[in-house]
Scaffold this motif. Structure first.
Motif, PDB file in Angstrom:
ATOM      1  N   ALA A 507       0.826  -1.204   0.000  1.00 51.19           N
ATOM      2  CA  ALA A 507       0.000   0.000   0.000  1.00 51.19           C
ATOM      3  C   ALA A 507       0.862   1.257   0.000  1.00 51.19           C
ATOM      4  N   TYR A 508       1.922   1.252   0.788  1.00 50.85           N
ATOM      5  CA  TYR A 508       2.822   2.411   0.843  1.00 50.85           C
ATOM      6  C   TYR A 508       3.474   2.643  -0.514  1.00 50.85           C
ATOM      7  N   ASN A 509       3.982   1.567  -1.120  1.00 62.10           N
ATOM      8  CA  ASN A 509       4.659   1.694  -2.418  1.00 62.10           C
ATOM      9  C   ASN A 509       3.715   2.197  -3.505  1.00 62.10           C
ATOM     10  N   ALA A 510       2.402   1.911  -3.340  1.00 59.18           N
ATOM     11  CA  ALA A 510       1.419   2.353  -4.343  1.00 59.18           C
ATOM     12  C   ALA A 510       0.936   3.775  -4.088  1.00 59.18           C
ATOM     13  N   GLY A 511       1.439   4.404  -3.017  1.00 62.29           N
ATOM     14  CA  GLY A 511       1.073   5.789  -2.721  1.00 62.29           C
ATOM     15  C   GLY A 511      -0.180   5.954  -1.899  1.00 62.29           C
ATOM     16  N   LEU A 512      -0.730   4.863  -1.374  1.00 61.97           N
ATOM     17  CA  LEU A 512      -1.926   4.954  -0.540  1.00 61.97           C
ATOM     18  C   LEU A 512      -1.553   5.388   0.875  1.00 61.97           C
ATOM     19  N   GLU A 513      -2.491   6.112   1.523  1.00 59.18           N
ATOM     20  CA  GLU A 513      -2.179   6.656   2.831  1.00 59.18           C
ATOM     21  C   GLU A 513      -3.431   6.717   3.699  1.00 59.18           C
ATOM     22  N   GLU A 514      -3.211   6.938   4.991  1.00 59.90           N
ATOM     23  CA  GLU A 514      -4.311   7.057   5.939  1.00 59.90           C
ATOM     24  C   GLU A 514      -5.331   8.097   5.453  1.00 59.90           C
ATOM     25  N   GLY A 515      -6.596   7.751   5.563  1.00 54.35           N
ATOM     26  CA  GLY A 515      -7.648   8.665   5.142  1.00 54.35           C
ATOM     27  C   GLY A 515      -8.159   8.415   3.740  1.00 54.35           C
ATOM     28  N   ASP A 516      -7.390   7.689   2.933  1.00 53.31           N
ATOM     29  CA  ASP A 516      -7.892   7.334   1.596  1.00 53.31           C
ATOM     30  C   ASP A 516      -9.069   6.372   1.736  1.00 53.31           C
ATOM     31  N   LYS A 517     -10.107   6.586   0.905  1.00 53.84           N
ATOM     32  CA  LYS A 517     -11.287   5.728   0.943  1.00 53.84           C
ATOM     33  C   LYS A 517     -11.332   4.858  -0.304  1.00 53.84           C
ATOM     34  N   ILE A 518     -11.219   3.540  -0.093  1.00 50.84           N
ATOM     35  CA  ILE A 518     -11.228   2.604  -1.207  1.00 50.84           C
ATOM     36  C   ILE A 518     -12.649   2.464  -1.742  1.00 50.84           C
ATOM     37  N   LEU A 519     -12.784   2.644  -3.070  1.00 54.09           N
ATOM     38  CA  LEU A 519     -14.092   2.552  -3.723  1.00 54.09           C
ATOM     39  C   LEU A 519     -14.275   1.222  -4.445  1.00 54.09           C
ATOM     40  N   LYS A 520     -13.226   0.825  -5.181  1.00 56.46           N
ATOM     41  CA  LYS A 520     -13.303  -0.422  -5.942  1.00 56.46           C
ATOM     42  C   LYS A 520     -11.972  -1.147  -5.908  1.00 56.46           C
ATOM     43  N   VAL A 521     -12.036  -2.481  -5.935  1.00 53.23           N
ATOM     44  CA  VAL A 521     -10.848  -3.327  -5.988  1.00 53.23           C
ATOM     45  C   VAL A 521     -11.010  -4.251  -7.192  1.00 53.23           C
ATOM     46  N   ILE A 522     -10.082  -4.133  -8.132  1.00 51.57           N
ATOM     47  CA  ILE A 522     -10.160  -4.898  -9.398  1.00 51.57           C
ATOM     48  C   ILE A 522     -11.557  -4.748 -10.014  1.00 51.57           C
ATOM     49  N   GLY A 523     -12.072  -3.539  -9.993  1.00 52.70           N
ATOM     50  CA  GLY A 523     -13.360  -3.244 -10.615  1.00 52.70           C
ATOM     51  C   GLY A 523     -14.576  -3.596  -9.799  1.00 52.70           C
ATOM     52  N   THR A 524     -14.402  -4.201  -8.626  1.00 44.76           N
ATOM     53  CA  THR A 524     -15.528  -4.606  -7.778  1.00 44.76           C
ATOM     54  C   THR A 524     -15.717  -3.597  -6.649  1.00 44.76           C
ATOM     55  N   ASP A 525     -16.958  -3.177  -6.410  1.00 39.85           N
ATOM     56  CA  ASP A 525     -17.244  -2.208  -5.360  1.00 39.85           C
ATOM     57  C   ASP A 525     -16.805  -2.732  -3.998  1.00 39.85           C
ATOM     58  N   PHE A 526     -16.236  -1.836  -3.222  1.00 40.14           N
ATOM     59  CA  PHE A 526     -15.877  -2.174  -1.844  1.00 40.14           C
ATOM     60  C   PHE A 526     -17.154  -2.350  -1.039  1.00 40.14           C
ATOM     61  N   THR A 527     -17.232  -3.417  -0.248  1.00 45.88           N
ATOM     62  CA  THR A 527     -18.425  -3.678   0.566  1.00 45.88           C
ATOM     63  C   THR A 527     -18.127  -3.703   2.069  1.00 45.88           C
ATOM     64  N   SER A 528     -17.052  -4.357   2.458  1.00 43.24           N
ATOM     65  CA  SER A 528     -16.714  -4.437   3.883  1.00 43.24           C
ATOM     66  C   SER A 528     -15.244  -4.806   4.026  1.00 43.24           C
TER      67      SER A 528
END
Length: 597
Positions: A507-528
């Motif tokens: 996650a760090y290497n991809a530039g993601l950080e605290e507070g980011d809200k994940i919407l989709k993973v591999i095109g699938t909506d985030f659910t839980s």
């Protein structure tokens, strides 16, 4: 005739003590239901024309500032005849008085509502008093004797428990400010048990809502801890007045804490003995009692004398706190209060925290210890990056203690005997030590080659020894499942990354950080979070996934290359169906077995 002589000597001694006292306090608790106490202080034999009286900003055993002055109000100052005196405030923590008759009387109200090892708590169940959080003092009188009288709530059956010297009634004495401030006091309807160890008395004072039978069972376990830890050093310290007192509160209105003092300790928790505390509260008891050697008498030079006006910084906390943490669960295991399997499991979380932290690239154990004023119950409002830059000196030192113990055992030595030598050279003589002293003592005990290698690589630098080999020598396996993937950041049910991502993770290497809200993973909506974690676990290291997320209200996208999960597992050989050799079995018994003869 003998009885008359004894009474005469006792009265003469009491009068002699009282005659020397320059700071006298009375504290009462009529408004305890609203967390208030009234404190009256008399300061006499003042020589300076301008006198300062002040509130402490720190507390023994803590290293950060706590600003106890914020809980003091309705301050009234008079001279010895009751005439009001004019005061000035040079800073937020003190007052100065220029016109006085050699005596200053101060009366004020204290608000106190945190029961633990640093602050005070006053309510209709108890008056739990840490002295720096309770009493003002005059620096000019810091080397002179002090006396305090507790006006107990007799309607609530309150009694007094403290390491202070008893004078008479509810009046107690301290030889100077350092001892007074280091003497927490519990005033409540507590129960008490005691036992003798080589001519000294160990008291266990318990304020709780449980039964006397529960206390008896718990006290039997406490005795095992005391006697097992005595074996590490070969003797108890020589306690002042021949007594040591556990001041324990297991009540709903307390906070979870523990704090060591010279001849006593505070131990608090909301967990009752009936609600799992019979086992789970013991760790704090073991940790704090070990401190009566390591930190109270084996004392870092940087903490001597303790400064009540500024932060107290020490580079030795990896040893003072960390090695004490190592002996905490080790003692429970040796005393038969924790199984060998549970003990090894208890190491796992701390091992992973220390070994996998990127913080070691920034600070060594000494420098981690320097961070104490910023982390030891200290508060600030700005975000920090401690997930990446800090390892608790408790945890770091814990694992260094493990590493040193097992390394010494490779050479027919052990950490217990090293601690004995440190005790004889520094603690027993009450000669403060430095990191260099610890280094030289290890050289003396284990040889210069061994001692210098350990300090140069693991204390002055941030290296780590071959723990797989060391643990193997006592029949403990250290394994990783590198076939499992790791995302590298905790995600909550709303899709937010809830903590700083760790340096070097996916996650760090991809530039993601605290507070980011994940919407989709591999095109699938985030659910839980559960569904997200299940998806990650279904993949493999080096798989690349697309994450769509929102940052500051704007949609973004990144690709994440999953990395191997570096989490370690520690287990007894037997749990993994590995055969334990005769040598390994003997080594483990020498390590984890009781030292009682």
């Amino acid at each position: 005739m003998r009885r008359i002589l004894f009474v005469f000597l006792f009265v003469f001694s009491s009068l002699s003590i009282t005659a020397q006292v320059a700071s006298t306090y009375t504290i009462s608790f009529e408004n305890a239901a609203h967390h208030e106490a009234v404190v009256e202080a008399d300061f006499t034999n003042l020589k300076e024309k301008t006198v300062e009286f002040r509130m402490s900003r720190t507390s023994p055993g803590r290293y950060a500032l706590h600003e106890f002055m914020k809980n003091i109000y309705d301050v009234k100052v008079t001279d010895g005849k009751g005439n009001a005196l004019k005061t000035s405030r040079p800073d937020p923590y003190s007052w100065t008085v220029s016109e006085h008759d050699g005596t200053i009387k101060v009366k004020y109200i204290l608000f106190a509502n945190r029961g633990g090892g640093t602050y005070s708590q006053i309510d209709d169940t108890h008056a739990h008093l840490n002295m720096p959080a309770t009493f003002i003092y005059v620096p000019e009188l810091e080397d002179k004797p002090m006396e305090v009288t507790f006006k107990v709530r007799e309607d609530l059956n309150w009694k007094v428990a403290t390491q202070l010297k008893h004078v008479e009634g509810h009046t107690y004495y301290a030889k100077n400010l350092q001892y007074f401030m280091d003497s927490p006091t519990e005033v409540s309807h507590f129960s008490k048990r005691s036992f003798q160890v080589n001519g000294q008395t160990i008291h266990f004072v318990l304020h709780h809502n449980g039964t006397e039978a529960e206390l008896d069972e718990y006290f039997s376990r406490v005795k095992k801890i005391v006697l097992e830890e005595e074996q590490v050093y070969g003797e108890l310290p020589k306690f002042d007045y021949g007594e040591y007192t556990f001041l324990v509160c297991y009540i709903p209105n307390a906070s979870g804490d523990g704090m060591e003092h010279r001849n006593s300790t505070i131990v608090t928790n909301t967990r009752s003995l009936a609600d799992g505390g019979m086992d789970s509260n013991l760790g704090t008891v073991a940790h704090e009692f070990f401190h009566c050697w390591n930190v109270e008498r084996i004392r870092p030079d940087a903490l001597e004398p303790f400064n009540f006006e500024e932060t107290n910084m020490s580079g030795e906390l990896w040893f003072a706190e960390g090695f004490t943490s190592y002996y905490t669960n080790l003692t429970l295991c040796r005393a038969g209060l924790m199984s060998e399997e549970k003990y090894v499991k208890s190491i796992t979380g701390t091992f992973n925290y220390v070994w996998n932290s990127p913080a070691r690239q920034f600070f060594n154990p000494i420098e981690m210890s320097y961070q104490a004023p910023f982390v030891d119950a200290a508060r600030s409002v700005d975000p920090v990056n401690r997930d990446n830059t800090f390892i608790s000196y408790y945890s770091y030192g814990n694992m260094l203690g493990l590493a040193l113990d097992l390394s010494l055992r490779q050479n027919g030595l052990n950490l217990d005997d090293y601690m004995k030598l440190v005790w004889k050279k520094y603690g027993k003589q009450e000669k403060p030590y430095t990191v260099e002293d610890l280094h030289n003592t290890l050289n003396e005990y284990a040889g210069e080659t061994f001692g210098s290698h350990f300090f140069k690589n693991y204390i002055y630098k941030s290296g780590m020894p071959d723990m797989k080999m060391l643990l193997n020598s006592v029949g403990v396996s250290l394994t990783q499942n590198l076939d499992k993937p790791d995302f590298g950041g905790p995600v909550n049910d709303e899709g937010f990354i809830s903590k700083n991502t760790i340096i070097g993770t996916a996650a760090y290497n991809a530039g993601l950080e605290e507070g980011d809200k994940i919407l989709k993973v591999i095109g699938t909506d985030f659910t839980s979070s559960n569904d997200f974690n299940a998806l990650i676990n279904s993949l493999k290291p080096n798989d690349i996934i697309t994450i769509e997320y929102e940052r500051f209200g704007l949609p973004k996208q990144t690709k994440v290359t999953l990395l191997p999960n570096t989490t370690y597992s520690l287990n007894l050989f037997e749990i993994n169906n590995q055969k334990l050799s005769v040598k390994q079995k003997a080594a483990r018994k020498a390590w984890l077995g009781s030292k009682q003869k």
